[in-house]
Design a protein around this motif. Sequence first.
Motif: not given
Length: 317
Positions: A255, A258, A287, A291
Amino acid sequence: MIPLPTGHIAVIGSINVDFVCHVSRFPHPGETLHVRTATTGLGGKGANQAVALARLGAPVELAGQMGDDALAQVARAAMTDAGVGLRFVQTGGGDGTGRAFITINDAGENQILVHGGANMALRPDDVPALARALDGARVVMMQMEIPPDIVVRLCDQARTQDMTIIIDPAPVPPDGLPDALFTLATVLTPNETETQALTGILPTDAATARTAAAVLHQRGVECAIIKMGARGVFHSRRDGTDGFIPPFAVTAVDSVAAGDCFGAGLARMLASGAPLGQAVRYAAACGALATTRPGAAQAAPTAGEVEALLDSQGHCP
């Protein structure tokens, strides 16, 4: 096909080189763990956002500062390859190019330590050179990995040029976000942790996000976009209109970037004249896709990938 912005998007902020370690879990204090894999790549919220914009096909100019060192050469090469405009990136910051030390566990969660280096060596007399990136821009993106007083001065300049100002308040400074930024920002985009730091409220759903957004509006924020990761995104205007974007179903592995890819998608859409709800949906897709792959700047999706996700999951604007 979503139209591209007619003018460039300015990004003013940090440029780092990231040192990333993947581990099964985060270590406890005093504990040593073996690292599964380790990589080095471009990072820094400013550079990440600029590369993410370029991968979405948007014209982008980055302004910031690196050191006069080997890491600067690594960063410059990566940004040039991505198609980022670098006319307003200066070198020679006395503390060396910024560095980030990132640990990622098997759940895709991350812990990040940042040494600001040249990013934090910016001074008020650097503002005129950085502000040149604003000329001809429709939207400017800024973050808090450069000195807060520099961000305030640049926002003041952007206000005189009548453009959309997007501020990602990350990381929230130890003394809090400068009061001026709540009124200078056109759009503020905190995540859950940053929202709690700014309002005292941890958003976990649309209802708690709405309460937190009300606090931000009371402090002067015109538009608040609260990113809650796998819980979705809440957006709110000071006039009382709001909305909630549910999360996209993806398999997260990392992440790290993101939020930066979210911001790039938002900026691209707002610069193209899209309404807020459509822009936030597009940003959320950016976003989510970020990830699904490792790394920071290199995790940014293309416009085609974003539109495919919007189509496949029924969120097409």
